[in-house]
Motif scaffolding. Structure first.
Motif, PDB file in Angstrom:
ATOM      1  N   LYS A   1     -25.688  31.001 -69.689  1.00 24.94           N
ATOM      2  CA  LYS A   1     -25.740  30.252 -68.651  1.00 24.94           C
ATOM      3  C   LYS A   1     -25.730  31.245 -67.319  1.00 24.94           C
ATOM      4  O   LYS A   1     -26.555  30.753 -66.440  1.00 24.94           O
ATOM      5  CB  LYS A   1     -23.928  29.644 -68.645  1.00 24.94           C
ATOM      6  N   ALA A   2     -25.358  32.221 -67.333  1.00 24.43           N
ATOM      7  CA  ALA A   2     -25.693  33.255 -66.432  1.00 24.43           C
ATOM      8  C   ALA A   2     -27.048  33.630 -66.146  1.00 24.43           C
ATOM      9  O   ALA A   2     -27.848  33.529 -65.040  1.00 24.43           O
ATOM     10  CB  ALA A   2     -24.710  34.563 -66.436  1.00 24.43           C
TER      11      ALA A   2
ATOM     12  N   VAL B   1     -28.932  30.612 -64.539  1.00 22.32           N
ATOM     13  CA  VAL B   1     -28.792  30.364 -63.000  1.00 22.32           C
ATOM     14  C   VAL B   1     -29.463  31.358 -62.445  1.00 22.32           C
ATOM     15  O   VAL B   1     -30.043  31.192 -61.173  1.00 22.32           O
ATOM     16  CB  VAL B   1     -27.101  30.577 -62.857  1.00 22.32           C
ATOM     17  N   LYS B   2     -29.424  32.804 -63.048  1.00 30.12           N
ATOM     18  CA  LYS B   2     -30.219  33.811 -62.191  1.00 30.12           C
ATOM     19  C   LYS B   2     -31.763  33.227 -62.246  1.00 30.12           C
ATOM     20  O   LYS B   2     -32.584  33.626 -61.176  1.00 30.12           O
ATOM     21  CB  LYS B   2     -30.097  35.134 -63.196  1.00 30.12           C
ATOM     22  N   LYS B   3     -32.236  32.715 -63.312  1.00 20.76           N
ATOM     23  CA  LYS B   3     -33.742  32.529 -63.312  1.00 20.76           C
ATOM     24  C   LYS B   3     -33.903  31.310 -62.451  1.00 20.76           C
ATOM     25  O   LYS B   3     -35.103  31.030 -61.930  1.00 20.76           O
ATOM     26  CB  LYS B   3     -34.236  32.223 -64.759  1.00 20.76           C
TER      27      LYS B   3
ATOM     28  N   PRO C   1     -31.953  29.472 -59.849  1.00 17.61           N
ATOM     29  CA  PRO C   1     -30.837  29.413 -58.624  1.00 17.61           C
ATOM     30  C   PRO C   1     -30.780  27.920 -58.372  1.00 17.61           C
ATOM     31  O   PRO C   1     -29.719  27.565 -57.847  1.00 17.61           O
ATOM     32  CB  PRO C   1     -30.992  30.327 -57.723  1.00 17.61           C
TER      33      PRO C   1
ATOM     34  N   ASP D   1     -31.055  25.210 -59.498  1.00 17.35           N
ATOM     35  CA  ASP D   1     -30.408  24.231 -60.322  1.00 17.35           C
ATOM     36  C   ASP D   1     -29.111  24.728 -61.022  1.00 17.35           C
ATOM     37  O   ASP D   1     -28.679  24.213 -62.162  1.00 17.35           O
ATOM     38  CB  ASP D   1     -31.340  24.024 -61.587  1.00 17.35           C
ATOM     39  N   GLU D   2     -28.367  25.555 -60.202  1.00 20.95           N
ATOM     40  CA  GLU D   2     -27.327  26.040 -60.762  1.00 20.95           C
ATOM     41  C   GLU D   2     -26.151  25.281 -61.237  1.00 20.95           C
ATOM     42  O   GLU D   2     -25.626  25.299 -62.293  1.00 20.95           O
ATOM     43  CB  GLU D   2     -26.607  27.154 -59.603  1.00 20.95           C
ATOM     44  N   ASP D   3     -25.695  24.226 -60.151  1.00 22.73           N
ATOM     45  CA  ASP D   3     -24.905  23.393 -60.601  1.00 22.73           C
ATOM     46  C   ASP D   3     -25.123  22.290 -61.963  1.00 22.73           C
ATOM     47  O   ASP D   3     -24.136  22.340 -62.604  1.00 22.73           O
ATOM     48  CB  ASP D   3     -24.631  22.323 -59.545  1.00 22.73           C
TER      49      ASP D   3
ATOM     50  N   ILE E   1     -26.921  23.311 -64.293  1.00 17.05           N
ATOM     51  CA  ILE E   1     -27.048  24.428 -65.371  1.00 17.05           C
ATOM     52  C   ILE E   1     -25.398  24.499 -65.877  1.00 17.05           C
ATOM     53  O   ILE E   1     -25.101  24.499 -66.968  1.00 17.05           O
ATOM     54  CB  ILE E   1     -27.424  25.650 -65.349  1.00 17.05           C
ATOM     55  N   LYS E   2     -24.767  24.788 -64.956  1.00 18.14           N
ATOM     56  CA  LYS E   2     -23.232  25.129 -65.382  1.00 18.14           C
ATOM     57  C   LYS E   2     -22.577  23.564 -65.833  1.00 18.14           C
ATOM     58  O   LYS E   2     -21.884  23.761 -66.799  1.00 18.14           O
ATOM     59  CB  LYS E   2     -22.427  25.274 -64.084  1.00 18.14           C
TER      60      LYS E   2
END
Length: 277
Positions: free
Chosen positions: A114-115, A118-120, A122, A124-126, A128-129
């Motif tokens: 997951k991390a 998110v790093k790749k 950013p 789409d962070e929400d 992805i989580k």
């Protein structure tokens, strides 16, 4: 490996293919039903399907990359194989599109994955989580279900595993859509795990693909020997438990009567009948 086909033409169960799925089905069937007459028909001269190894010009090539968490299955069946767990990055995914080549190093562990995403990605962070948290919880519910459940257990499934029930008929592509994951590059990475089932994401089961993803990255292994050791031991155990395997025998036609599969013809024109299929 050699065939132990007895020459009979009537069986309680006929299984096409001695890949990992076919062998697992046969072993689970025999372990839980007793001495049922069971036949596996395999077109190759060896078991394993996609999980095999071959030698070419002095080099050994393996078609399998990793085993997901199969420890419980090995214990249940009584198969002994020395396994080495993957750590850190357990998979590299190369995406080639014309002159564009992108490499993704997928880490072990759901939180690490997951991390990494998110790093790749950013932006789409929400999404992805939310997707990963939902997937982890759904997989947790899957693992709570019993393989041989009784009637009362089935009645509790909607309450114990509501996410499983909600996704019974959803594809993995549909699950990505549910969380609004439309970034094509992100989807390329997420759809890595549908390849385990050999079908595209718009046909792969959401539950199966999610299970493949999380069981792989949570506890994934490779044998100290070659990967084909596993199907070889499964096939030998299947034969020890009175199961029959006929190698070098390709199925030509599945016999269907009244909408039910009742048997098969092989290319050698042998007919095998089965009450179940």
């Amino acid at each position: 490996m050699s065939s132990n086909f007895s020459g009979q033409d009537n069986y309680d169960l006929v299984i096409i293919g001695s890949g990992l799925s076919g062998l697992s089905t046969g072993l689970m069937w025999l372990k839980n039903t007793g001495n049922k007459k069971t036949l596996i028909i395999e077109k190759n001269q060896y078991p394993g399907g996609y999980s095999t190894a071959y030698e070419r010009e002095g080099y050994v090539f393996e078609t399998t990359q990793l085993f997901p968490d199969i420890v419980d299955i090995l214990d249940y069946l009584g198969i002994e194989i020395r396994l080495k767990p993957y750590e850190k990055d357990f998979m590299r995914r190369l995406v080639v599109d014309g002159d564009r080549v992108e490499e993704y190093r997928i880490p072990a562990g759901a939180e690490n994955f997951k991390a990494y995403l998110v790093k790749k990605f950013p932006g789409d962070e929400d999404k992805i989580k939310a997707f990963m948290d939902y997937s982890v919880d759904m997989f947790r519910q899957v693992r709570k279900l019993k393989a041989n459940s009784k009637f009362k257990d089935k009645l509790l499934i909607p309450f114990q595993a509501p996410k499983v029930v909600a996704n019974l008929n959803r594809t993995y592509s549909g699950l990505l859509d549910k969380f609004g994951i439309t970034n094509p590059r992100l989807r390329e990475v997420m759809e890595t795990f549908t390849s385990f089932s050999g079908v595209p994401s718009n046909r792969a089961s959401a539950i199966m693909a999610t299970g493949a993803m999380l069981s792989s990255m949570t506890r994934c292994f490779r044998p100290y020997g070659y990967f084909d050791e596993y199907p070889a031991k499964m096939a030998l155990l299947f034969q020890e438990w009175s199961g029959e395997i006929r190698f070098d025998s390709e199925v030509e036609k599945i016999l269907v009567e009244d909408g039910k599969a009742v048997g098969v013809y092989t290319l050698l024109k042998c007919k095998f009948l089965s009450h179940f299929f």
